[in-house]
Design a protein around this motif. Structure first.
Motif, PDB file in Angstrom:
ATOM      1  N   ASN A   1       0.659  -1.021   0.189  1.00  0.00           N
ATOM      2  CA  ASN A   1       0.112   0.037  -0.100  1.00  0.00           C
ATOM      3  C   ASN A   1       1.106   0.846   0.288  1.00  0.00           C
ATOM      4  O   ASN A   1       0.484   1.997   1.106  1.00  0.00           O
ATOM      5  N   GLU A   2       1.851   1.295  -1.328  1.00  0.00           N
ATOM      6  CA  GLU A   2       2.766   2.083  -1.348  1.00  0.00           C
ATOM      7  C   GLU A   2       2.498   3.060  -2.653  1.00  0.00           C
ATOM      8  O   GLU A   2       3.655   3.523  -3.221  1.00  0.00           O
ATOM      9  N   GLU A   3       1.356   3.900  -2.860  1.00  0.00           N
ATOM     10  CA  GLU A   3       1.128   4.228  -4.208  1.00  0.00           C
ATOM     11  C   GLU A   3       1.175   5.244  -3.967  1.00  0.00           C
ATOM     12  O   GLU A   3       1.532   5.772  -5.015  1.00  0.00           O
ATOM     13  N   THR A   4       1.387   6.550  -2.673  1.00  0.00           N
ATOM     14  CA  THR A   4       1.644   7.191  -2.625  1.00  0.00           C
ATOM     15  C   THR A   4       2.425   7.967  -2.645  1.00  0.00           C
ATOM     16  O   THR A   4       3.248   8.685  -3.334  1.00  0.00           O
TER      17      THR A   4
ATOM     18  N   ASP B   1       5.379  -7.997  -3.743  1.00  0.00           N
ATOM     19  CA  ASP B   1       4.571  -7.150  -2.919  1.00  0.00           C
ATOM     20  C   ASP B   1       4.033  -7.853  -1.570  1.00  0.00           C
ATOM     21  O   ASP B   1       3.828  -8.748  -2.251  1.00  0.00           O
TER      22      ASP B   1
ATOM     23  N   SER C   1      -0.958  -6.239  -1.256  1.00  0.00           N
ATOM     24  CA  SER C   1      -1.518  -4.711  -1.053  1.00  0.00           C
ATOM     25  C   SER C   1      -2.895  -3.959  -1.900  1.00  0.00           C
ATOM     26  O   SER C   1      -3.512  -5.674  -2.475  1.00  0.00           O
ATOM     27  N   SER C   2      -3.952  -3.099  -0.952  1.00  0.00           N
ATOM     28  CA  SER C   2      -4.780  -3.276  -1.730  1.00  0.00           C
ATOM     29  C   SER C   2      -5.198  -2.000  -2.199  1.00  0.00           C
ATOM     30  O   SER C   2      -5.911  -2.065  -2.890  1.00  0.00           O
ATOM     31  N   ASP C   3      -4.455  -1.232  -2.706  1.00  0.00           N
ATOM     32  CA  ASP C   3      -3.828   0.010  -3.519  1.00  0.00           C
ATOM     33  C   ASP C   3      -3.805  -0.426  -4.371  1.00  0.00           C
ATOM     34  O   ASP C   3      -2.977  -1.090  -5.519  1.00  0.00           O
ATOM     35  N   ARG C   4      -2.811   0.088  -5.502  1.00  0.00           N
ATOM     36  CA  ARG C   4      -2.687   0.399  -7.320  1.00  0.00           C
ATOM     37  C   ARG C   4      -0.905   0.483  -6.750  1.00  0.00           C
ATOM     38  O   ARG C   4      -0.580   0.214  -7.855  1.00  0.00           O
ATOM     39  N   THR C   5      -0.768  -0.236  -5.583  1.00  0.00           N
ATOM     40  CA  THR C   5       1.168   0.068  -5.761  1.00  0.00           C
ATOM     41  C   THR C   5       1.532  -0.854  -7.128  1.00  0.00           C
ATOM     42  O   THR C   5       2.675  -0.395  -7.160  1.00  0.00           O
TER      43      THR C   5
END
Length: 411
Positions: free
Chosen positions: A11-14, A34, A37-41
């Motif tokens: 979860n490091e998309e930012t 990975d 992650s549940s985001d776009r990482t």
């Protein structure tokens, strides 16, 4: 000579785009593991050309990092976290060092951007792709132990050190710690390791420091003293061969340094002073001592020993001439010594290095007022109020505004 970036992420998309952008022109391969992650990482990593693999998290950072290493094909491995970026100015030094035949590991200086304590650390993040190098310890995963074992068997290898900041790290900022639940993750991983290694100086240092940071002072002091006893007493061959003397000194430094912080929180200045002084005497890379010199200066200043506080801050600034906090603290000491012109210069230097330094503007306003520079004082105070408001320190902004109003300086 090829180099691979090796990362574990979740979860490091930012933060991930900045990290990968900082190395894309330096590395030949990006390996990203990975861990759920549940985001776009994963998609972001692939957009940068990374080879993405997936791994079930096991509450052990070393296990995950070792799993990532299995996919690396380069001659050298650079390890970064998503909240880190590679300093572009260090790249020529990295390239030169990797050309050397004697280095198996190159330690890098990491700057902790916005950290309350310890502005710099030394991290073992660049090493050869050697089949016996592996990470150990569950949270602050290190390759140092395995490298030391390799050097025993293959003594032609050496560990190198680069001068200058190589990695910029934002993960120890308060907001980042809160958002990523870092304290909880760290404590869980280290407690598990401590259960089977109760006297390990390294984990005593890291977990003890974490307890101090989170206000568990008695638990922190107990662990730090336990680690100090072990690290100070281990002059036997098993300690030297397993950890190398340089690493032992760095652990001793951290133990003394965090004990200084703990005793200061406990309002026990004498043991705090003794531990800071012990930390400073250790033969480690000078930049790593910056926090101890600064905290020692704070302790001496609070005790009214202004001349020795001044010396401590001046030593810190010799180590790092770009240390904005050091200039601010030196300015506060010079102000207390009634050396107003010198204090003004220090505050101005701190502001030049950190334009968002509200406290430096505020104290610059005080000293400018003392020397009769009314307009310069008002300008500094107004900047301080604006910055306090921007940084959500509304109470201090209102207090400062009210004070200026009561003095008749503003309407």
């Amino acid at each position: 000579m090829s180099i691979s970036l090796c990362m574990i992420v979740k979860n490091e998309e930012t933060t991930l785009p900045k990290c990968l952008n900082s190395v894309k022109d330096f590395v030949d391969e990006m390996v990203v593991l990975d861990t759920g992650s549940s985001d776009r990482t994963p998609e972001i990593a692939q957009q940068f050309g990374a080879e993405v693999h997936h791994f079930q998290w096991t509450n052990n950072f070393s296990t995950a990092r070792n799993a990532a290493l299995k996919y690396v094909t380069g001659d050298w491995v650079l390890v970064l976290d998503a909240d880190e970026i590679l300093n572009p100015s260090i790249v020529p030094q990295l390239q030169d060092a990797m050309q050397s035949d004697e280095y198996i590991l190159i330690n890098l200086i990491r700057q902790e951007i916005g950290a309350v304590q310890s502005p710099y650390s030394l991290v073992s993040r660049l090493f050869r792709n050697h089949p016996e190098i592996r990470f150990e310890r569950p949270y602050h995963a290190l390759v140092d132990d395995s490298v030391a074992t390799i050097i025993q068997k293959e003594p032609h290898w050496q560990v190198g050190y680069l001068q200058g900041v190589a990695i910029l790290h934002t993960g120890y900022q308060k907001r980042a710690i809160a958002q990523n639940n870092k304290y909880i993750k760290a404590q869980a991983a280290m407690l598990e390791f401590l259960a089977t290694h109760p006297n390990d100086p390294y984990v005593c240092s890291k977990l003890g420091a974490l307890y101090v940071e989170t206000g568990k002072l008695s638990q922190g002091v107990e662990l730090l003293l336990r680690g100090l006893k072990q690290a100070s007493g281990r002059s036997s061959q098993d300690w030297v061969t397993a950890n190398q003397s340089a690493e032992n000194y760095e652990i001793l430094y951290e133990l003394h340094y965090h004990l200084g912080i703990a005793y200061n929180h406990l309002k026990q200045p004498q043991p705090a002073l003794e531990h800071y002084q012990a930390a400073i005497k250790l033969p480690i890379y000078p930049m790593l001592k910056l926090g101890a010199y600064n905290n020692l200066g704070n302790l001496l200043k609070d005790a009214g020993d202004l001349n020795n506080a001044k010396k401590a801050y001046e030593t810190a600034l010799k180590i790092d001439p770009d240390f904005a906090t050091g200039y601010y603290n030196l300015g506060m000491t010079l102000k207390a010594l009634n050396l107003f012109t010198d204090a003004i210069a220090c505050y101005q230097k701190a502001i030049k290095l950190n334009p968002y330094y509200a406290e430096a503007y505020q104290n610059l306003g005080v000293v400018q007022l003392k020397v009769g520079n009314l307009q310069a004082s008002l300008t500094a105070f107004k900047n301080a109020i604006l910055l306090h408001e921007q940084q959500q320190n509304i109470a201090e902004a209102k207090r400062l505004h009210q004070g200026l109003y009561e003095m008749g300086l503003i309407k």
